[in-house]
Design a protein around this motif. Structure first.
Motif, PDB file in Angstrom:
ATOM      1  N   ASP A 125      39.473  34.469  28.072  1.00 43.08           N
ATOM      2  CA  ASP A 125      38.165  34.665  28.691  1.00 43.08           C
ATOM      3  C   ASP A 125      37.407  33.347  28.736  1.00 43.08           C
ATOM      4  OD1 ASP A 125      35.536  35.393  29.368  1.00 43.08           O
ATOM      5  OD2 ASP A 125      35.086  36.000  27.309  1.00 43.08           O
ATOM      6  N   GLY A 126      37.336  32.759  29.945  1.00 37.95           N
ATOM      7  CA  GLY A 126      36.555  31.548  30.167  1.00 37.95           C
ATOM      8  C   GLY A 126      35.544  31.757  31.280  1.00 37.95           C
ATOM      9  N   LEU A 127      34.969  32.961  31.330  1.00 34.96           N
ATOM     10  CA  LEU A 127      34.101  33.330  32.455  1.00 34.96           C
ATOM     11  C   LEU A 127      32.684  32.791  32.308  1.00 34.96           C
ATOM     12  CD1 LEU A 127      35.279  37.035  32.899  1.00 34.96           C
ATOM     13  CD2 LEU A 127      35.764  35.088  34.407  1.00 34.96           C
ATOM     14  N   LEU A 128      32.047  33.109  31.191  1.00 31.20           N
ATOM     15  CA  LEU A 128      30.640  32.764  30.999  1.00 31.20           C
ATOM     16  C   LEU A 128      30.455  32.118  29.632  1.00 31.20           C
ATOM     17  CD1 LEU A 128      29.138  36.111  32.308  1.00 31.20           C
ATOM     18  CD2 LEU A 128      29.152  33.933  33.545  1.00 31.20           C
ATOM     19  N   GLY A 129      29.530  31.184  29.558  1.00 33.37           N
ATOM     20  CA  GLY A 129      29.344  30.451  28.313  1.00 33.37           C
ATOM     21  C   GLY A 129      28.077  30.818  27.577  1.00 33.37           C
ATOM     22  N   THR A 130      27.592  29.879  26.779  1.00 34.44           N
ATOM     23  CA  THR A 130      26.456  30.136  25.890  1.00 34.44           C
ATOM     24  C   THR A 130      25.120  30.055  26.600  1.00 34.44           C
ATOM     25  OG1 THR A 130      26.334  27.800  25.252  1.00 34.44           O
ATOM     26  CG2 THR A 130      27.740  29.238  23.920  1.00 34.44           C
ATOM     27  N   GLY A 131      25.107  29.583  27.846  1.00 32.86           N
ATOM     28  CA  GLY A 131      23.844  29.433  28.550  1.00 32.86           C
ATOM     29  C   GLY A 131      23.339  30.704  29.207  1.00 32.86           C
ATOM     30  N   LEU A 132      24.128  31.769  29.162  1.00 28.85           N
ATOM     31  CA  LEU A 132      23.739  33.024  29.808  1.00 28.85           C
ATOM     32  C   LEU A 132      22.515  33.626  29.124  1.00 28.85           C
ATOM     33  CD1 LEU A 132      24.638  35.171  31.958  1.00 28.85           C
ATOM     34  CD2 LEU A 132      25.833  36.324  30.085  1.00 28.85           C
ATOM     35  N   THR A 133      21.522  34.028  29.923  1.00 33.37           N
ATOM     36  CA  THR A 133      20.325  34.651  29.372  1.00 33.37           C
ATOM     37  C   THR A 133      20.037  36.011  30.008  1.00 33.37           C
ATOM     38  OG1 THR A 133      18.963  33.397  30.937  1.00 33.37           O
ATOM     39  CG2 THR A 133      19.239  32.466  28.722  1.00 33.37           C
ATOM     40  N   GLY A 134      20.298  36.144  31.306  1.00 33.44           N
ATOM     41  CA  GLY A 134      20.081  37.423  31.984  1.00 33.44           C
ATOM     42  C   GLY A 134      21.345  38.248  32.020  1.00 33.44           C
ATOM     43  N   ASP A 135      21.235  39.464  32.538  1.00 32.95           N
ATOM     44  CA  ASP A 135      22.391  40.343  32.616  1.00 32.95           C
ATOM     45  C   ASP A 135      23.482  39.747  33.506  1.00 32.95           C
ATOM     46  OD1 ASP A 135      21.179  42.131  30.973  1.00 32.95           O
ATOM     47  OD2 ASP A 135      20.862  43.693  32.490  1.00 32.95           O
ATOM     48  N   VAL A 136      24.715  40.049  33.151  1.00 30.12           N
ATOM     49  CA  VAL A 136      25.868  39.582  33.916  1.00 30.12           C
ATOM     50  C   VAL A 136      25.802  40.172  35.320  1.00 30.12           C
ATOM     51  CG1 VAL A 136      28.376  39.555  34.061  1.00 30.12           C
ATOM     52  CG2 VAL A 136      27.244  39.430  31.824  1.00 30.12           C
ATOM     53  N   ARG A 137      26.043  39.333  36.320  1.00 29.05           N
ATOM     54  CA  ARG A 137      25.983  39.773  37.711  1.00 29.05           C
ATOM     55  C   ARG A 137      27.390  39.958  38.284  1.00 29.05           C
ATOM     56  NH1 ARG A 137      21.901  35.179  39.864  1.00 29.05           N
ATOM     57  NH2 ARG A 137      23.443  33.934  38.718  1.00 29.05           N
ATOM     58  N   GLU A 138      27.440  40.646  39.390  1.00 31.37           N
ATOM     59  CA  GLU A 138      28.701  40.774  40.109  1.00 31.37           C
ATOM     60  C   GLU A 138      29.053  39.429  40.746  1.00 31.37           C
ATOM     61  OE1 GLU A 138      30.460  43.185  39.668  1.00 31.37           O
ATOM     62  OE2 GLU A 138      29.208  44.941  39.299  1.00 31.37           O
ATOM     63  N   PRO A 139      30.344  39.114  40.930  1.00 24.35           N
ATOM     64  CA  PRO A 139      31.499  39.981  40.668  1.00 24.35           C
ATOM     65  C   PRO A 139      32.009  39.923  39.222  1.00 24.35           C
ATOM     66  CG  PRO A 139      32.249  37.941  41.668  1.00 24.35           C
ATOM     67  CD  PRO A 139      30.757  37.829  41.579  1.00 24.35           C
ATOM     68  N   THR A 140      31.388  39.044  38.399  1.00 24.70           N
ATOM     69  CA  THR A 140      31.879  38.875  37.030  1.00 24.70           C
ATOM     70  C   THR A 140      31.787  40.171  36.239  1.00 24.70           C
ATOM     71  OG1 THR A 140      31.117  36.573  37.100  1.00 24.70           O
ATOM     72  CG2 THR A 140      31.652  37.486  34.947  1.00 24.70           C
ATOM     73  N   CYS A 141      30.730  40.943  36.481  1.00 24.69           N
ATOM     74  CA  CYS A 141      30.547  42.203  35.760  1.00 24.69           C
ATOM     75  C   CYS A 141      31.738  43.132  35.974  1.00 24.69           C
ATOM     76  CB  CYS A 141      29.254  42.862  36.225  1.00 24.69           C
ATOM     77  SG  CYS A 141      28.798  44.335  35.304  1.00 24.69           S
ATOM     78  N   GLU A 142      32.204  43.204  37.204  1.00 29.49           N
ATOM     79  CA  GLU A 142      33.342  44.085  37.519  1.00 29.49           C
ATOM     80  C   GLU A 142      34.613  43.615  36.836  1.00 29.49           C
ATOM     81  OE1 GLU A 142      35.071  47.403  38.788  1.00 29.49           O
ATOM     82  OE2 GLU A 142      32.959  46.908  39.073  1.00 29.49           O
ATOM     83  N   LEU A 143      34.816  42.303  36.787  1.00 27.86           N
ATOM     84  CA  LEU A 143      36.009  41.775  36.124  1.00 27.86           C
ATOM     85  C   LEU A 143      35.967  42.051  34.622  1.00 27.86           C
ATOM     86  CD1 LEU A 143      38.635  40.266  35.992  1.00 27.86           C
ATOM     87  CD2 LEU A 143      37.368  38.107  36.089  1.00 27.86           C
ATOM     88  N   ILE A 144      34.788  41.916  34.017  1.00 26.03           N
ATOM     89  CA  ILE A 144      34.665  42.220  32.587  1.00 26.03           C
ATOM     90  C   ILE A 144      35.050  43.671  32.316  1.00 26.03           C
ATOM     91  CG2 ILE A 144      32.993  42.509  30.708  1.00 26.03           C
ATOM     92  CD1 ILE A 144      31.593  39.996  31.708  1.00 26.03           C
ATOM     93  N   LYS A 145      34.581  44.592  33.160  1.00 25.53           N
ATOM     94  CA  LYS A 145      34.945  45.998  33.002  1.00 25.53           C
ATOM     95  C   LYS A 145      36.455  46.183  33.107  1.00 25.53           C
ATOM     96  CE  LYS A 145      30.638  47.862  34.969  1.00 25.53           C
ATOM     97  NZ  LYS A 145      30.075  48.630  36.114  1.00 25.53           N
ATOM     98  N   THR A 146      37.062  45.499  34.051  1.00 28.33           N
ATOM     99  CA  THR A 146      38.516  45.604  34.229  1.00 28.33           C
ATOM    100  C   THR A 146      39.258  45.117  32.994  1.00 28.33           C
ATOM    101  OG1 THR A 146      38.308  45.304  36.626  1.00 28.33           O
ATOM    102  CG2 THR A 146      40.465  44.850  35.652  1.00 28.33           C
ATOM    103  N   ILE A 147      38.806  43.995  32.447  1.00 25.92           N
ATOM    104  CA  ILE A 147      39.456  43.449  31.245  1.00 25.92           C
ATOM    105  C   ILE A 147      39.295  44.404  30.072  1.00 25.92           C
ATOM    106  CG2 ILE A 147      39.349  41.593  29.543  1.00 25.92           C
ATOM    107  CD1 ILE A 147      38.575  39.710  31.860  1.00 25.92           C
ATOM    108  N   ASN A 148      38.086  44.935  29.900  1.00 21.31           N
ATOM    109  CA  ASN A 148      37.833  45.831  28.769  1.00 21.31           C
ATOM    110  C   ASN A 148      38.616  47.134  28.877  1.00 21.31           C
ATOM    111  OD1 ASN A 148      36.119  44.029  27.515  1.00 21.31           O
ATOM    112  ND2 ASN A 148      34.244  44.976  28.267  1.00 21.31           N
TER     113      ASN A 148
END
Length: 489
Positions: A125-148
């Motif tokens: 998992d190299g999608l998002l790093g430590t700088g994230l502050t708001g909710d994950v947006r698409e299309p990354t959100c969908e990929l996270i669901k797929t991985i989980n």
């Protein structure tokens, strides 16, 4: 490397890694290469028979780390598939350089699919790093669901994507990692709250600059270590007598809740209180005498019970106290006393109704109790446990112990986290045992912050010791008692 005992905010690491690299005459790309090497090493060590790695890269430096991992894995003969969520043409700086290294060596990248190939052995998992502050947006959100939703093990780079590196809260969706490799300075959000469920096993790689980083930065949180516990517990004099080790008064155990005080009293005595007295509902006096005759038990309506307030060195109040008139009277009798106090359970209920600031008190709320004390919701507390515990101290003073996964302790100056403990502790009576332990330590002369730290560590480590022998499921609060005595010795 072993896990460090110092933790930092994401911004501290972001700013500090640049200074630390400059101090060591290292270009930032060298740190990226070392980070990729660390992730590759951990992944291969944990999954030595894996043959097909799926590496998911985002648009920031975490994605750059992912491309470095891909290069190393391919060089070592692994089959590698790289998915991206952000067009590689939009990359910049070191991440873009890492991408070109991968492509120049024949590597290919693909937009992510809605199904993970069956023959994938491990996901990076190299999608998002430590700088994230708001909710994950698409299309990354969908990929996270797929991985989980897959059954594939996941290794997260620096922080599981979607996890707030400062708070440990989930930002909409987050990767459930089996392993997380954190760099340079361990992020404070990885050790408390939801992070304990999402980060998996933590690994640390200093990348050759962590010593410099630690010298240049003050940690935001410190872990309680066994050596801290050993240093804090006073050595017993050869000529000591029972009065030398403190006098504890415990108050609680209303009708139907005598078990809470039985647990607190045994924990208090077993961790070394020289003399322990208990004021509880009269119907529970005989059960306590039968269970632990070494403890002085008395009906809380008696004058003898009230006189113990002047007799004792510390009062622990709350386990099984109840919320009727008797409990309120005892709370009122104790809350303004000038001696040290440990408050939990129903004592915190009354304190929420009539807030009192007191620097001679340790409070041990769980998230629901903390929410009541703050006039907030449990969701508010768990969204940022560091903010919540600071707010509790600002309003109530003293030392705050915010229980839960990754229990936090804050004394107004320093923040501590307990890395011990396990999910088996989520059973009735655990907090009563903790109240007894901390009360005992205060009686023995530990100052409040130290007593809270040592008490939490001993309590959680006792639970870990028993779980190691018998498993987490079915762990009872009373199972901790024999381990408490071992740990304080």
């Amino acid at each position: 490397m072993p896990l460090p005992s110092l933790f930092y905010t994401a911004q501290q690491v972001k700013n500090g890694e640049v200074t630390s690299a400059q101090t060591n005459s290292l270009p930032m790309f060298a740190l990226m290469e070392r980070a990729g090497q660390a992730v590759f090493t951990v992944t291969l060590a944990q999954f030595p028979t894996s043959q097909h790695w799926l590496i998911c890269c985002g648009g920031g430096n975490n994605g750059g780390d992912g491309y470095i991992v891909a290069n190393l894995a391919k060089t070592m003969g692994q089959r590698v598939t790289v998915w991206y969520t952000s067009n590689p043409d939009d990359l910049s700086g070191d991440a873009l350089r890492a991408y070109y290294q991968w492509v120049d060596k024949g590597g290919e990248v693909y937009p992510f699919d809605d199904a993970i190939p069956d023959d994938v052995d491990v996901i990076i998992d190299g999608l998002l790093g430590t700088g994230l502050t708001g909710d994950v947006r698409e299309p990354t959100c969908e990929l996270i669901k797929t991985i989980n939703h897959s059954d594939k093990p996941v290794v997260a780079i620096d922080v599981p994507s979607g996890l707030n590196a400062n708070t440990g809260a989930i930002l909409g969706q987050a990767i459930r990692a089996d392993h997380t490799v954190s760099f340079i300075g361990m992020k404070q959000g990885l050790v408390t709250g939801k992070a304990r469920e999402y980060a998996g096993q933590l690994h640390f790689a200093g990348l050759g600059v962590s010593e410099t980083f630690n010298e240049q930065n003050r940690p935001s949180v410190c872990a309680i270590e066994q050596r801290n516990v050993q240093d804090a517990l006073p050595k017993r004099a050869a000529c000591a007598h029972k009065g030398s080790h403190g006098k504890s008064l415990l108050v609680g155990g209303d009708l139907g809740m005598g078990g809470a005080m039985l647990l607190a009293a045994q924990a208090c005595a077993r961790t070394g209180s020289g003399l322990t007295a208990v004021a509880l509902h009269g119907s529970n006096v005989m059960p306590l005498l039968t269970t632990i005759p070494e403890v002085m038990s008395m009906d809380w309506q008696s004058e003898t019970a009230r006189s113990r307030i002047e007799w004792c060195d510390v009062i622990g109040i709350g386990p099984g106290l109840g919320r009727d008139q008797a409990g309120k009277q005892w709370f009122d009798a104790v809350v303004h006393q000038p001696l040290p106090k440990v408050m939990d359970a129903d004592a915190l209920f009354f304190l929420a109704q009539t807030p009192v600031y007191d620097d001679k008190r340790i409070m041990t709320p769980h998230p629901a109790e903390a929410a009541r004390l703050l006039g907030a919701s449990v969701e508010y507390v768990e969204a940022d446990r560091f903010k919540a515990i600071r707010s509790l101290h600002e309003r109530f003073g003293g030392v705050i112990v915010l229980k839960g996964a990754g229990t936090l302790i804050y004394d107004g100056e320093n923040m501590y986290v307990c890395m011990a403990g396990n999910p088996g502790m989520a059973t009735g009576g655990m907090g009563d045992v903790l109240t007894g332990v901390i009360t005992s330590l205060v009686a023995q002369g530990l100052e409040l912050s130290s007593a809270a730290q040592v008490g939490v560590w001993i309590h959680s480590s006792a639970a870990d010791s028993n779980a190691a022998l018998h498993g987490e499921r079915g762990l009872l609060a009373s199972d901790l008692l024999p381990h408490l005595r071992q740990l304080v010795n």
